[in-house]
Design a protein around this motif. Structure first.
Motif, PDB file in Angstrom:
ATOM      1  N   GLU A   1       0.805  -1.218   0.000  1.00  0.00           N
ATOM      2  CA  GLU A   1       0.000   0.000   0.000  1.00  0.00           C
ATOM      3  C   GLU A   1       0.840   1.270   0.000  1.00  0.00           C
ATOM      4  N   GLY A   2       1.982   1.243   0.689  1.00  0.00           N
ATOM      5  CA  GLY A   2       2.783   2.451   0.779  1.00  0.00           C
ATOM      6  C   GLY A   2       3.719   2.654  -0.391  1.00  0.00           C
ATOM      7  N   VAL A   3       4.351   1.557  -0.832  1.00  0.00           N
ATOM      8  CA  VAL A   3       5.373   1.665  -1.882  1.00  0.00           C
ATOM      9  C   VAL A   3       4.802   1.405  -3.262  1.00  0.00           C
ATOM     10  N   VAL A   4       4.003   0.348  -3.410  1.00  0.00           N
ATOM     11  CA  VAL A   4       3.530  -0.051  -4.736  1.00  0.00           C
ATOM     12  C   VAL A   4       2.289   0.742  -5.147  1.00  0.00           C
ATOM     13  N   LEU A   5       1.204   0.611  -4.406  1.00  0.00           N
ATOM     14  CA  LEU A   5      -0.007   1.362  -4.732  1.00  0.00           C
ATOM     15  C   LEU A   5       0.098   2.828  -4.309  1.00  0.00           C
ATOM     16  N   GLN A   6       0.896   3.099  -3.293  1.00  0.00           N
ATOM     17  CA  GLN A   6       1.091   4.443  -2.743  1.00  0.00           C
ATOM     18  C   GLN A   6      -0.216   5.058  -2.260  1.00  0.00           C
ATOM     19  N   SER A   7      -1.131   4.179  -1.814  1.00  0.00           N
ATOM     20  CA  SER A   7      -2.414   4.643  -1.302  1.00  0.00           C
ATOM     21  C   SER A   7      -2.273   5.338   0.042  1.00  0.00           C
ATOM     22  N   PHE A   8      -1.176   5.122   0.737  1.00  0.00           N
ATOM     23  CA  PHE A   8      -0.929   5.851   1.981  1.00  0.00           C
ATOM     24  C   PHE A   8      -0.867   7.361   1.732  1.00  0.00           C
ATOM     25  N   PHE A   9      -0.451   7.752   0.526  1.00  0.00           N
ATOM     26  CA  PHE A   9      -0.144   9.151   0.252  1.00  0.00           C
ATOM     27  C   PHE A   9      -1.017   9.771  -0.836  1.00  0.00           C
ATOM     28  N   SER A  10      -1.635   8.967  -1.673  1.00  0.00           N
ATOM     29  CA  SER A  10      -2.403   9.483  -2.800  1.00  0.00           C
ATOM     30  C   SER A  10      -3.599  10.302  -2.333  1.00  0.00           C
ATOM     31  N   PRO A  11      -3.864  11.445  -2.968  1.00  0.00           N
ATOM     32  CA  PRO A  11      -5.048  12.243  -2.612  1.00  0.00           C
ATOM     33  C   PRO A  11      -6.323  11.758  -3.286  1.00  0.00           C
ATOM     34  N   GLN A  12      -6.225  10.632  -4.020  1.00  0.00           N
ATOM     35  CA  GLN A  12      -7.376  10.211  -4.806  1.00  0.00           C
ATOM     36  C   GLN A  12      -7.670   8.715  -4.735  1.00  0.00           C
ATOM     37  N   ILE A  13      -6.663   7.864  -4.745  1.00  0.00           N
ATOM     38  CA  ILE A  13      -6.857   6.433  -4.904  1.00  0.00           C
ATOM     39  C   ILE A  13      -7.710   5.862  -3.763  1.00  0.00           C
ATOM     40  N   TYR A  14      -8.691   5.047  -4.133  1.00  0.00           N
ATOM     41  CA  TYR A  14      -9.580   4.363  -3.186  1.00  0.00           C
ATOM     42  C   TYR A  14     -10.304   5.329  -2.234  1.00  0.00           C
ATOM     43  N   GLU A  15     -10.364   6.617  -2.589  1.00  0.00           N
ATOM     44  CA  GLU A  15     -10.975   7.624  -1.718  1.00  0.00           C
ATOM     45  C   GLU A  15     -10.358   7.597  -0.313  1.00  0.00           C
ATOM     46  N   ALA A  16      -9.083   7.241  -0.261  1.00  0.00           N
ATOM     47  CA  ALA A  16      -8.408   7.084   1.029  1.00  0.00           C
ATOM     48  C   ALA A  16      -8.419   8.353   1.877  1.00  0.00           C
ATOM     49  N   PRO A  17      -8.279   9.546   1.291  1.00  0.00           N
ATOM     50  CA  PRO A  17      -8.314  10.745   2.142  1.00  0.00           C
ATOM     51  C   PRO A  17      -9.645  10.924   2.863  1.00  0.00           C
ATOM     52  N   ASP A  18     -10.747  10.411   2.277  1.00  0.00           N
ATOM     53  CA  ASP A  18     -12.059  10.579   2.905  1.00  0.00           C
ATOM     54  C   ASP A  18     -12.205   9.746   4.176  1.00  0.00           C
TER      55      ASP A  18
END
Length: 351
Positions: free
Chosen positions: A84-101
């Motif tokens: 999640e952090g290195v490959v998908l980078q969803s830890f940091f993305s402002p958009q992917i998987y609506e993670a910021p929400d």
């Protein structure tokens, strides 16, 4: 010390466990969770490479160094950070998987999402598939599965799977985003620290019991595992925003604080209970089977609340998965119970 056996016998006994582990890991962690719709089933070979070989690698490293379940859990966290952090980078993305929400985006990190998904991978992508496989094949429970060539192929498969995901998923969901070198370096430091702690600092596996420690009946273990799964992976997610919608407009801090505290506290409670149970003389494979079954069935039911979204096909598929997990758990429980009635000397002959 790690249990050993003659090399030809070990190779013969570990081929099927390897196959089962690398296949059930993506089946349970990805498909039975609902995060991958059926129309993307063609991507399953990539999941096998990433999830399957990743979990196999975790188990192999732990068994080769003679460590136990604490090390598996720590490397499970490391796996989650890699994916999640290195490959998908969803830890940091402002958009992917609506993670910021999910709440609490601090210094570019989607904190609630990062904590929740790391817990998910630790438990459902690594620890429970390993436990389930070892319940299927108890004779090789403490035995490394791979020779040197197999270990090299596993690492290569894992890297290939990570690369395939990196160059297909993020560009299609969050094109153009790349985490900063500082963020990636931070992930690398945490991964290295977890690996060092798991494989070098933690002591080797020790089977010990505590006089007077008691374990609930297997059925109670299954219910407790299911009950703890729900707050661990459900409450922090976007669905929680719906539950708390009336108060979010006036107190986002309540939402964020709850989303941060609940999964962490739940996992701490769960691990403390399991540690206590496993130190009892009563703890057995029947309890392990109940634990795995309760957690996986609950995790699929929780997945329905995330991913169905009015899709009848997804609802039917996840319902089938939940029934299949429950059925598998019942069948495995009966097999384990029957296995426990075989005299110890006869069991070694059959093994």
């Amino acid at each position: 010390m790690t249990t050993t056996m003659p090399e030809p016998a070990r190779r013969a006994r570990t081929g099927l466990p390897i196959l089962v582990l690398v296949l059930i890991t993506p089946l349970l962690a990805e498909l039975a969770w609902g995060s991958t719709p059926l129309q993307y089933l063609y991507a399953f070979p990539i999941f096998v490479l990433m999830y399957g070989t990743g979990t196999l690698l975790v188990r192999e490293l732990v068994r080769r160094t003679g460590r136990g379940w604490p090390s598996i859990l720590l490397l499970g966290l490391a796996y989650g950070i890699i994916e999640e952090g290195v490959v998908l980078q969803s830890f940091f993305s402002p958009q992917i998987y609506e993670a910021p929400d999910w709440g609490a985006r601090f210094f570019g990190v989607n904190l609630v999402y990062a904590i929740t998904i790391s817990i998910y991978h630790m438990i459902f992508s690594v620890a429970l598939p390993i436990q389930l496989t070892e319940l299927f094949f108890p004779a090789t429970r403490h035995v490394p599965y791979l020779r040197t060539r197999g270990l090299i192929l596993t690492i290569a498969g894992f890297v290939l799977g990570l690369a395939a995901v990196r160059f297909t998923v993020p560009p299609s969901i969050d094109p153009g985003f790349n985490a900063s070198p500082t963020a990636l370096a931070g992930c690398a430091i945490v991964i290295a620290g977890l690996a060092l702690l798991a494989l070098r600092i933690l002591p080797p596996r020790a089977d010990s019991t505590v006089p007077g420690a008691r374990t609930p009946a297997p059925f109670s273990v299954a219910l407790i595992a299911a009950a703890l799964t729900v707050p661990a992976i459900f409450l922090p997610a976007t669905a929680m925003g719906i539950l708390l919608d009336p108060i979010r407009s006036t107190s986002d801090a309540v939402f964020v604080a709850t989303a941060l505290v609940v999964p962490t506290a739940t996992v701490i409670v769960a691990l403390a209970l399991i540690r206590r149970w496993t130190r009892s003389r009563d703890w057995s494979d029947l309890h392990r089977t109940a634990l795995v079954t309760g957690a996986f069935v609950a995790h699929t039911l929780v997945g329905m609340t995330y991913f169905v979204k009015g899709d009848p096909v997804a609802l039917v598929f996840l319902s089938i998965c939940a029934v299949a997990e429950l059925t598998l758990g019942i069948v495995l429980y009966r097999v384990v119970a029957r296995r426990a009635t075989i005299p110890e000397d006869a069991r070694h002959v059959k093994a």
